[in-house]
Write a protein that holds these residues in place. Structure first.
Motif, PDB file in Angstrom:
ATOM      1  N   TRP A 169      36.061  -6.742 -33.400  1.00 49.57           N
ATOM      2  CA  TRP A 169      35.749  -7.957 -32.643  1.00 49.57           C
ATOM      3  C   TRP A 169      35.025  -7.609 -31.331  1.00 49.57           C
ATOM      4  O   TRP A 169      34.017  -8.226 -30.970  1.00 49.57           O
ATOM      5  N   LEU A 183      26.656 -10.639 -27.064  1.00 50.39           N
ATOM      6  CA  LEU A 183      26.308 -10.902 -25.655  1.00 50.39           C
ATOM      7  C   LEU A 183      24.985 -10.236 -25.294  1.00 50.39           C
ATOM      8  O   LEU A 183      24.117 -10.846 -24.658  1.00 50.39           O
ATOM      9  N   CYS A 189      31.093 -30.991 -24.607  1.00 52.13           N
ATOM     10  CA  CYS A 189      31.120 -29.917 -23.605  1.00 52.13           C
ATOM     11  C   CYS A 189      31.529 -30.418 -22.220  1.00 52.13           C
ATOM     12  O   CYS A 189      31.938 -29.622 -21.380  1.00 52.13           O
ATOM     13  N   ARG A 225      26.558 -20.300 -23.750  1.00 54.73           N
ATOM     14  CA  ARG A 225      27.404 -21.095 -22.844  1.00 54.73           C
ATOM     15  C   ARG A 225      28.305 -20.188 -22.005  1.00 54.73           C
ATOM     16  O   ARG A 225      28.527 -20.421 -20.831  1.00 54.73           O
ATOM     17  N   LEU A 226      28.839 -19.107 -22.661  1.00 55.65           N
ATOM     18  CA  LEU A 226      29.719 -18.201 -21.912  1.00 55.65           C
ATOM     19  C   LEU A 226      28.960 -17.495 -20.789  1.00 55.65           C
ATOM     20  O   LEU A 226      29.507 -17.228 -19.722  1.00 55.65           O
ATOM     21  N   ALA A 234      26.365 -18.742 -19.263  1.00 55.12           N
ATOM     22  CA  ALA A 234      25.661 -19.711 -18.405  1.00 55.12           C
ATOM     23  C   ALA A 234      26.111 -19.605 -16.958  1.00 55.12           C
ATOM     24  O   ALA A 234      25.297 -19.676 -16.036  1.00 55.12           O
ATOM     25  N   GLY A 235      27.419 -19.419 -16.754  1.00 60.03           N
ATOM     26  CA  GLY A 235      27.925 -19.351 -15.379  1.00 60.03           C
ATOM     27  C   GLY A 235      27.397 -18.147 -14.652  1.00 60.03           C
ATOM     28  O   GLY A 235      27.084 -18.197 -13.464  1.00 60.03           O
ATOM     29  N   HIS A 242      33.370 -18.587 -14.443  1.00 62.60           N
ATOM     30  CA  HIS A 242      33.012 -19.410 -15.608  1.00 62.60           C
ATOM     31  C   HIS A 242      31.729 -20.201 -15.372  1.00 62.60           C
ATOM     32  O   HIS A 242      31.256 -20.324 -14.238  1.00 62.60           O
ATOM     33  N   GLY A 243      31.199 -20.753 -16.450  1.00 66.18           N
ATOM     34  CA  GLY A 243      29.993 -21.569 -16.386  1.00 66.18           C
ATOM     35  C   GLY A 243      30.333 -23.030 -16.209  1.00 66.18           C
ATOM     36  O   GLY A 243      31.483 -23.386 -15.966  1.00 66.18           O
ATOM     37  N   PRO A 244      29.321 -23.907 -16.334  1.00 66.26           N
ATOM     38  CA  PRO A 244      29.552 -25.334 -16.083  1.00 66.26           C
ATOM     39  C   PRO A 244      30.480 -26.001 -17.102  1.00 66.26           C
ATOM     40  O   PRO A 244      31.178 -26.945 -16.764  1.00 66.26           O
ATOM     41  N   THR A 245      30.483 -25.514 -18.321  1.00 59.91           N
ATOM     42  CA  THR A 245      31.278 -26.204 -19.346  1.00 59.91           C
ATOM     43  C   THR A 245      32.238 -25.282 -20.076  1.00 59.91           C
ATOM     44  O   THR A 245      33.135 -25.754 -20.762  1.00 59.91           O
ATOM     45  N   ASP A 246      32.039 -23.986 -19.966  1.00 61.41           N
ATOM     46  CA  ASP A 246      32.828 -23.037 -20.750  1.00 61.41           C
ATOM     47  C   ASP A 246      33.353 -21.927 -19.841  1.00 61.41           C
ATOM     48  O   ASP A 246      32.795 -21.686 -18.777  1.00 61.41           O
ATOM     49  N   PRO A 247      34.391 -21.202 -20.314  1.00 63.70           N
ATOM     50  CA  PRO A 247      34.856 -20.053 -19.520  1.00 63.70           C
ATOM     51  C   PRO A 247      33.800 -18.956 -19.512  1.00 63.70           C
ATOM     52  O   PRO A 247      32.828 -19.004 -20.275  1.00 63.70           O
ATOM     53  N   GLY A 248      34.010 -17.954 -18.662  1.00 62.17           N
ATOM     54  CA  GLY A 248      33.051 -16.852 -18.572  1.00 62.17           C
ATOM     55  C   GLY A 248      33.205 -15.876 -19.727  1.00 62.17           C
ATOM     56  O   GLY A 248      34.123 -15.990 -20.554  1.00 62.17           O
ATOM     57  N   PRO A 249      32.307 -14.868 -19.813  1.00 63.25           N
ATOM     58  CA  PRO A 249      32.311 -13.937 -20.957  1.00 63.25           C
ATOM     59  C   PRO A 249      33.598 -13.124 -21.085  1.00 63.25           C
ATOM     60  O   PRO A 249      33.898 -12.625 -22.170  1.00 63.25           O
ATOM     61  N   ILE A 302      36.356 -14.135 -21.430  1.00 59.48           N
ATOM     62  CA  ILE A 302      37.233 -14.819 -22.377  1.00 59.48           C
ATOM     63  C   ILE A 302      37.175 -14.140 -23.748  1.00 59.48           C
ATOM     64  O   ILE A 302      38.094 -14.280 -24.563  1.00 59.48           O
ATOM     65  N   LEU A 303      36.096 -13.384 -23.980  1.00 56.09           N
ATOM     66  CA  LEU A 303      35.967 -12.706 -25.274  1.00 56.09           C
ATOM     67  C   LEU A 303      37.030 -11.619 -25.448  1.00 56.09           C
ATOM     68  O   LEU A 303      37.250 -11.129 -26.567  1.00 56.09           O
ATOM     69  N   PRO A 331      40.439 -12.895 -27.933  1.00 52.03           N
ATOM     70  CA  PRO A 331      40.632 -12.663 -29.374  1.00 52.03           C
ATOM     71  C   PRO A 331      40.973 -11.203 -29.680  1.00 52.03           C
ATOM     72  O   PRO A 331      41.804 -10.927 -30.556  1.00 52.03           O
TER      73      PRO A 331
END
Lengths: 605, 135
Positions: free
Chosen positions: A17, A25, A54, A242-243, A245-246, B101-108, B110-111, B114
């Motif tokens: 994973w 990414l 969203c 999206r991840l 984007a921030g 985090h970004g405007p609508t989702d958590p930041g990377p 978060i990967l 899992p």
């Protein structure tokens, strides 16, 4: 061997994973199509339910707003009127509101003498949900089956009753039995209301003169302010994009896939609101009627239209037909001109960064749907964000218990049968207007028992700046009554409405008992809208004065009733309240009323 | 990793994520901007606090069960590492994803969640399946 098996079982999936995530990414970071600036002119509307996926918090706040319910299908909870057999008699016509066999709201309008119905239609859509709700029906009057018309009756939420639309506009009653007067506001939706009360409207006027109207979404939805969002939604369908984007967008102005008003300059951000909250003249009216106004939020509103000002002209030779919508100094005096008020304000600073924009005070995603003022901009906080206590001391001018807006954004705007604040930020200078009776000022709209000369002298005594006082310029009438009373008797329709509104306000430093008698004569005004102001004011003041005995008398007065019934009700109210301030001088009342301006104030729609 | 070390570290994990809860409560009490105004951050820090704390408790249970079930040492040490690593990756993944985090989702970050979840799940499955006789 078994150690490797154990490690593979326990850590293998996680490592796989992790490797896939890092690869994804990296691939997204180097993918130019994920980050390049998007040309969104080709974007189409995807509707609010797509945005909710969203942006659930923003979607929820929008759901609670009056923007969402601006236009709705006439179904279920959208219908705010009973439609349970009510009737409204007005001008010799009877409107009866019922339900059809299948439960649809239905309006039937006949002459009171039971001649054939003028209208007998099912309501298909509703417009508005805050102050009053209007109703639309599909009627083919020769323009085709797609024509939708606004009906001449509306449900007033505050009054909890049906009103005729002549009462929502500033115009005289009209002649009894005259169909043209009764149907004055029976207007077509397709080339009118549709443009500002829906998202991405396209009137669809064809070469045959018929409309094939489409809207992206009924009401003012997400894409009315953010622009069509298909390109934005497509780009952000990649979860890895999206991840990231921030990280990628932090501090930047976005990727161009959508308009984010909070990231725009005050000029561009305010233009989004100005599209509807600032009546405009389209550069190409024909194109608007075919394809819509062509404005893309986040771009220059001036590319497709120009805002209407007092001096705006039309035609060749040029004519300036809009003057009556503005006060003599150019300040808008009707609602839906808030954008022009902002443009005329020094705080706007030509829309440059750091200047005042709509979003400085308002938020479309706050908790309070009415007026949508930001939580941190309530009261004085609206101005204090820029004008701190060192620059403008608290309570300057000896005024305490009032807000900056009471003086600098006075209630000199008429709209939706209400008195509203001006969005042109000014400083009061009553001395400059001594001898003039054509524009209300902030001081005498609050000090409703005072003259403009008094206000000018008080301003000087409070060491506030103002023009030189020329008391000799004051008209003779100013010695008889206050400025607000003179406006109520002798002003034009907007002045009379705003004077009645001012006299009834809680902030006015005059006892409610005294003010009661001031408003009674306005119940006899020729304009039904002003009679509504007077009645509402009397209700408010009688409650504050503890005059429970007036409740029944005021309930017996119908501002849309027949003249003889109104006269009888007003006589009873007058007997209970006592004589008005000018009762001892009927000749003065006559003189003032003779000076009234009785024009119809054409409210652009 | 020895049984004692695992148990001690599991308790440390619980303490750390309980402390995160205290921090979150303090931010609420102080009405800190960037916390109260930021629903994504609020949600993901809460998720980190809850998952980290809960998986710390799961680690305590795993440490106890490994002894009771007499899981072979070769497996036991790896199960301990996977369970503890899983708890940390899940808890810190949520916290990191919420912090940046970004405007609508958590930041990377978060990967990482899992990956941690796979490790925690695998450790439980292995705990259940591996017998004392397995080598």
């Amino acid at each position: 061997m078994s150690g490797r098996v154990a490690s593979m079982w326990l850590f293998g999936p996680a490592l796989l994973w992790g490797a896939a995530a890092i690869a994804g990414l990296c691939a997204t970071i180097v993918d130019d199509t994920a980050w390049s600036t998007i040309d969104r002119t080709a974007s189409v509307v995807v509707r609010s339910e797509t945005c909710a996926g969203c942006h659930p918090v923003e979607h929820r706040s929008w759901r609670a707003s009056y923007h969402r319910t601006m236009t709705q299908r006439a179904e279920g909870a959208a219908i705010l009127a009973p439609f349970a057999g009510e009737s409204l008699e007005y001008l010799g016509f009877r409107a009866t509101m019922t339900r059809s066999e299948r439960g649809a709201p239905h309006v039937r309008i006949t002459r009171s003498d039971a001649a054939p119905a003028l209208l007998d239609v099912d309501v298909v859509m509703t417009v508005g949900s805050h102050r009053y709700q209007q109703f639309l029906a599909r009627i083919d009057r020769g323009g085709g089956p797609e024509d939708v018309w606004r009906l001449p009756v509306a449900w007033h939420l505050g009054e909890e009753r049906w009103i005729h639309l002549n009462a929502a506009f500033l115009e005289p009653e009209g002649a009894r039995g005259e169909e043209a007067d009764y149907m004055r506001h029976f207007s077509r939706w397709n080339d009118n209301c549709v443009l500002c009360h829906n998202t991405a409207p396209r009137p669809g006027l064809g070469e045959d003169g018929r409309f094939n109207t489409e809207v992206g979404e009924l009401g003012i939805a997400c894409e009315a302010c953010h622009g069509p969002a298909s390109a934005h939604a497509e780009r952000h369908s990649n979860p890895l994009r999206r991840l990231l984007a921030g990280v990628a967008d932090a501090g930047a102005s976005g990727d161009g896939s959508i308009a984010a008003p909070s990231r725009l300059s005050p000029a561009l951000e305010s233009a989004i609101c100005g599209r509807c909250h600032g009546n405009r003249i389209a550069k190409d009216v024909g194109a608007v009627l075919r394809e819509g106004d062509g404005f893309l939020p986040g771009t220059d509103l001036g590319a497709s239209s120009r805002p209407i000002f007092a001096w705006s002209t039309l035609g060749d030779p040029p004519q300036a037909p809009f003057g009556e919508r503005f006060w003599p100094d150019g300040t808008p005096r009707l609602s839906a001109y808030e954008y022009q008020g902002l443009l005329l304000s020094p705080c706007y600073a030509d829309g440059a960064v750091g200047g005042l924009g709509c979003g400085e005070c308002h938020t479309m995603h706050g908790e309070e749907p009415s007026m949508q003022v930001r939580q941190d901009r309530r009261g004085d906080a609206a101005c204090r964000a820029c004008h701190d206590d060192a620059a403008v001391p608290q309570g300057h001018g000896g005024h305490r218990g009032i807000t900056c807006m009471d003086c600098h954004m006075p209630r000199t705007t008429y709209g939706l049968v209400d008195g509203m604040i001006s969005h042109r930020i000014t400083s009061p200078d009553p001395a400059a207007w001594i001898g003039r009776d054509d524009q209300p000022d902030a001081c005498t709209l609050c000090h409703v028992d005072r003259s403009r000369v008094w206000a000018a002298r008080s301003l000087r005594a409070l060491k506030l700046s103002g023009s030189a006082i020329a008391a000799e310029r004051a008209a003779e009438e100013e010695s008889w009554a206050s400025r607000a009373l003179l406006d109520l008797y002798a002003g034009d329709p907007i002045q009379r409405a705003l004077a009645a509104h001012a006299i009834a306000r809680e902030a006015a430093p005059v006892s409610p008992s005294l003010r009661l008698s001031w408003l009674v004569d306005a119940l006899e005004d020729e304009y039904p809208a002003i009679r509504i102001f007077a009645l509402r004011g009397l209700r408010t003041l009688s409650e504050r004065a503890g005059r429970d005995d007036l409740r029944g008398l005021l309930a017996a007065y119908d501002f849309l009733g027949e003249v003889d019934m109104r006269v009888a009700a007003v006589d009873a109210i007058r007997r209970a309240i006592g004589p008005g301030p000018l009762a001892a001088h009927p000749e003065r009342v006559e003189r003032l009323i003779a000076a009234q301006e009785r024009q119809i104030v054409w409210i652009g729609e | 990793m020895s049984a004692e070390t695992h148990l001690r570290r599991a308790i440390v994990v619980i303490a750390v994520f309980l402390a995160v809860g205290l921090w979150l409560e303090a931010m609420y009490g102080l009405r800190l901007r960037g916390w109260v105004d930021d629903p994504i951050r609020r949600e993901f820090l809460r998720l980190g606090h809850a998952h980290g704390g809960l998986l710390g408790l799961v680690n305590v249970a795993i440490a106890w069960a490994l002894e009771r079930l007499a899981t072979p040492a070769l497996w036991a040490s790896r199960i301990r590492a996977a369970a503890l690593g899983g708890a940390l990756l899940v808890g810190l993944g949520f916290v990191g994803g919420g912090m940046w985090h970004g405007p609508t989702d958590p930041g990377p970050l978060i990967l990482a969640v899992p990956a941690g979840a796979f490790m925690a799940l695998a450790s439980l499955v292995a705990l259940a399946l591996v017998r004392p006789s397995d080598r």
